[in-house]
Motif scaffolding. Structure first.
Motif, mmCIF file in Angstrom:
data_model
loop_
_atom_site.group_PDB
_atom_site.id
_atom_site.type_symbol
_atom_site.label_atom_id
_atom_site.label_comp_id
_atom_site.label_asym_id
_atom_site.label_seq_id
_atom_site.Cartn_x
_atom_site.Cartn_y
_atom_site.Cartn_z
ATOM 1 N N ARG A 198 0.821 -1.203 0.000
ATOM 2 C CA ARG A 198 0.000 0.000 0.000
ATOM 3 C C ARG A 198 0.865 1.268 0.000
ATOM 4 N NH1 ARG A 198 -3.340 -1.604 4.243
ATOM 5 N NH2 ARG A 198 -4.816 -2.646 2.872
ATOM 6 N N GLY A 217 1.548 3.792 -3.177
ATOM 7 C CA GLY A 217 0.559 4.788 -2.773
ATOM 8 C C GLY A 217 0.764 6.081 -3.526
ATOM 9 N N THR A 218 1.378 7.070 -2.868
ATOM 10 C CA THR A 218 1.699 8.339 -3.529
ATOM 11 C C THR A 218 3.188 8.350 -3.881
ATOM 12 O OG1 THR A 218 2.270 9.356 -1.416
ATOM 13 C CG2 THR A 218 -0.029 9.544 -2.141
ATOM 14 N N VAL A 258 0.846 8.659 5.380
ATOM 15 C CA VAL A 258 0.379 7.257 5.403
ATOM 16 C C VAL A 258 -1.089 7.195 4.982
ATOM 17 C CG1 VAL A 258 -0.011 5.231 6.866
ATOM 18 C CG2 VAL A 258 2.018 6.657 7.220
ATOM 19 N N ARG A 259 -1.878 8.100 5.529
ATOM 20 C CA ARG A 259 -3.303 8.122 5.186
ATOM 21 C C ARG A 259 -3.521 8.492 3.713
ATOM 22 N NH1 ARG A 259 -3.033 10.707 10.111
ATOM 23 N NH2 ARG A 259 -3.387 12.745 9.162
ATOM 24 N N GLU A 260 -2.721 9.463 3.263
ATOM 25 C CA GLU A 260 -2.827 9.831 1.841
ATOM 26 C C GLU A 260 -2.457 8.648 0.946
ATOM 27 O OE1 GLU A 260 -0.261 13.267 1.555
ATOM 28 O OE2 GLU A 260 -1.616 14.383 2.882
ATOM 29 N N ALA A 261 -1.384 7.966 1.305
ATOM 30 C CA ALA A 261 -0.951 6.818 0.501
ATOM 31 C C ALA A 261 -2.023 5.741 0.486
ATOM 32 C CB ALA A 261 0.364 6.261 1.049
ATOM 33 N N ALA A 262 -2.633 5.503 1.652
ATOM 34 C CA ALA A 262 -3.649 4.456 1.734
ATOM 35 C C ALA A 262 -4.836 4.784 0.836
ATOM 36 C CB ALA A 262 -4.103 4.261 3.178
ATOM 37 N N ALA A 302 -4.804 6.854 -1.803
ATOM 38 C CA ALA A 302 -4.351 6.824 -3.204
ATOM 39 C C ALA A 302 -4.285 5.387 -3.705
ATOM 40 C CB ALA A 302 -2.977 7.477 -3.325
ATOM 41 N N PHE A 303 -3.796 4.521 -2.862
ATOM 42 C CA PHE A 303 -3.666 3.107 -3.225
ATOM 43 C C PHE A 303 -5.029 2.477 -3.454
ATOM 44 C CE2 PHE A 303 -3.574 -1.376 -2.022
ATOM 45 C CZ PHE A 303 -2.537 -1.855 -2.811
ATOM 46 N N LYS A 310 -6.376 3.564 -6.731
ATOM 47 C CA LYS A 310 -5.643 2.927 -7.832
ATOM 48 C C LYS A 310 -6.055 1.470 -8.022
ATOM 49 C CE LYS A 310 -1.279 4.723 -7.376
ATOM 50 N NZ LYS A 310 0.175 4.618 -7.140
ATOM 51 N N ARG A 311 -6.003 0.711 -6.922
ATOM 52 C CA ARG A 311 -6.200 -0.728 -7.061
ATOM 53 C C ARG A 311 -7.677 -1.092 -7.236
ATOM 54 N NH1 ARG A 311 -1.221 -4.027 -5.962
ATOM 55 N NH2 ARG A 311 0.304 -2.391 -6.337
#
Ligand SMILES: [Fe+2]
Ligand SMILES: [Fe+2]
Lengths: 266, 309
Positions: free
Chosen positions: A165, A169-170, B295-299, B301-302, B305-306
């Protein structure tokens, strides 16, 4: 600094020496990484994940206690000390150079991604190790490994999902994870060089662990769109008590009360 | 004046002890009161992790370490149940966090006191969790369903919290002189803030009457405080230690312990933000939140995407 090992007569030639050292090594790995994870409690980025990491820390403290208790039992069985040795003596009354954990486990937490990645690299190793250990000739270690395997299966799943993840992610999280991977990679080969098990007469297929570990790591790292470092510059020494300054600092905190008020009940 | 239909149904349910559920009509003030109370309670659980979390790495035995870690983790779980309950009233978690960080929402003042020694972990479990239980048990019957159900789960875990604290103090009380002094000092520091946890005296508690009518509250602040004092006055004898109150005395006539005057000025100072650790606690929460933003942004975004795959 006083060490509990001064109260234990365990020459390297003693038949139980190998198994005691190996058991302490297994315990130290679990305790040190558990302690690191516990430093996050209350400070995580997402409440649910704060809870998840604390859970993993709890599982690992539990494993450490099982191993330390077994080591203490071996000391008693073999009459190696005139005093009763407990699990806490091993954790609280040994110096950093008497700990036998892998260097990876003691590395400081860094950011959340470093912590997750450290857990993933370690839990994956622990998973393939315990899978063999549960069938080993020592029934005590086998029982602990078998019981812990369910927990570790979850640790691998949780940490690998987060590596993926955050890796994919970004742009920012991707870079952070790649940096963390580069930073931790030098500590990975120590996991795969075995060593202490054979001195304990525990026969493990180290080559198989290495193959399985590499396969799993490669596939998760690829899924996370990260790149495995090509560097072969590895660092070793944890199992011989040659640690990074991180462990000394960690133990100073962890052992503070026991060292300040020796010999009392808590 | 004739009551509107939904209001009659609402009043009737309250009257008959039928739980109000998220989809039911409810007076706007009832909703706002609950949001304020539940989110404040959730924040208290989360901020409350900090003073004790402070000692997880220094817990003096592996058993204590495991217990404390499990306890603090429980508090995180309580925060989670309560945030979820508040969400059913139409407020988002991010908004609640924002209210916490900006100081708009309060949390229990007790967590603005520092944990100076290991004995504080015992005193918190015994007194702070003890007072929390006393406050929370009646809330298991609160009129709002999701809140009541969250409280049932929480109360199940709280008794273990109080027991582990008491056991820490019991061990210290039987230990060396230094340990006994440590335990007594912790009780001296935590006793008065703990009995302040029941809130201002009944004659100056603004919300009591309406909240009692709505069956959010079942007992007054002073009733619960008295009950708590009575129990602790007995338990402290088992510990072989003392409560720091010279006026504490059994009153045969009342069938209760009399106790000394509470310093409400201190209470209001801490509520206003002038306690020893207000700033530190909020800064710590804010920092955890800010450091976790990536971390929250990545989660998310992921997930985007997925899920698109
Ligand atoms: Fe709680
Ligand atoms: Fe609690």
């Amino acid at each position: 600094m006083e060490s509990i090992l001064d109260k234990i007569q365990l020459p390297g030639s003693h038949p139980a020496a190998g198994i005691i050292h190996y058991t302490l090594h297994l315990a130290d790995n679990a305790l040190v990484i558990a302690h690191r994870n516990s430093e996050w409690c209350g400070h995580g980025p997402i409440l649910e994940q704060d809870i998840a990491l604390a859970n993993i820390a709890l599982d690992l403290v539990g494993q450490a206690r099982n191993f330390y208790q077994y080591a203490a039992a071996l000391i008693a069985e073999n009459n190696l000390s005139s005093i009763t040795i407990t699990e806490d003596d091993f954790a609280y009354l040994r110096a950093a150079d008497e700990f036998k954990n892998f260097l990876l486990t003691e590395q400081s937490n860094g950011h959340w991604g470093t912590t997750i990645l450290r857990q993933f690299l370690f839990s994956t190793y622990q998973y393939f190790l315990y899978r063999q250990l549960q069938h080993c000739s020592n029934e005590h270690l086998a029982a602990i490994a078998q019981k812990a395997l369910k927990e570790v299966t979850y640790h691998v799943r949780w940490s690998s999902e987060w590596v993926i993840r955050l890796g994919d992610g970004t742009a920012e999280s991707h870079q952070k994870m790649q940096d963390a991977l580069n930073e931790l990679w030098p500590f990975t080969d120590e996991l795969l060089t075995g060593g202490l098990a054979s001195a304990a007469n525990i026969s493990l297929d180290d080559t198989l662990i290495k193959t399985e570990w590499t396969e799993k790591i490669t596939s998760v790292i690829a899924d996370a769109t990260l790149h495995l470092p090509t560097s072969r510059q590895y660092v070793y020494g944890g199992t011989e008590g040659k640690h990074t300054p991180h462990l000394t600092a960690m133990l100073k905190d962890m052992q503070y009360l026991q060292r300040t008020y020796p010999g009392v009940e808590w | 004046m004739q009551q509107a239909e939904p209001e009659i149904i609402f009043d009737d349910k309250i009257e008959q002890e039928i739980k109000i559920e998220p989809k039911d009509w409810m007076p706007e003030k009832y909703r706002q009161t609950l949001i304020r109370q539940i989110s404040q309670h959730a924040h208290s659980e989360i901020v409350g992790m900090l003073p004790e979390g402070n000692w997880i790495t220094r817990a003096p035995s592996l058993r204590r370490k495991a217990i404390l870690l499990a306890k603090v983790q429980d508090e995180a779980g309580h925060g989670l149940y309560l945030y979820s309950a508040a969400e059913t009233l139409g407020i988002g978690r991010e908004e609640m966090y924002d209210q916490l960080h900006t100081g708009k929402a309060k949390y229990s003042s007790i967590f603005n006191y520092p944990t100076l020694t290991w004995a504080d972990i015992g005193a918190i479990g015994w007194l702070v969790d003890g007072a929390a239980i006393m406050n929370q048990v009646p809330l298991c019957r609160a009129s709002y369903g999701p809140y009541a159900r969250a409280m049932v789960r929480i109360c199940k875990e709280e008794s273990f919290h109080q027991r582990q604290g008491f056991e820490i103090l019991l061990t210290l009380g039987k230990g060396s002189k230094e340990q006994r002094d440590m335990a007594q000092d912790a009780i001296n520091r935590w006793w008065w803030p703990s009995i302040m946890m029941f809130g201002p005296p009944d004659d100056s508690s603004p919300h009591t009457i309406q909240n009692t009518k709505w069956k959010i509250k079942r007992f007054t602040n002073d009733e619960l405080r008295q009950r708590f004092v009575d129990i602790c006055a007995e338990q402290v004898k088992v510990l072989g230690l003392e409560l720091p109150d010279n006026d504490l005395k059994w009153n045969e006539e009342r069938g209760h312990y009399d106790f000394g005057e509470i310093n409400w000025d201190e209470f209001w100072e801490v509520v206003k933000g002038n306690g020893p650790c207000n700033k530190e606690r909020l800064e710590t929460r804010q920092k955890a939140w800010d450091n976790g933003a990536w971390v929250r942004e990545a989660a998310s975004a992921f997930a985007e995407k997925r899920n698109g795959l």
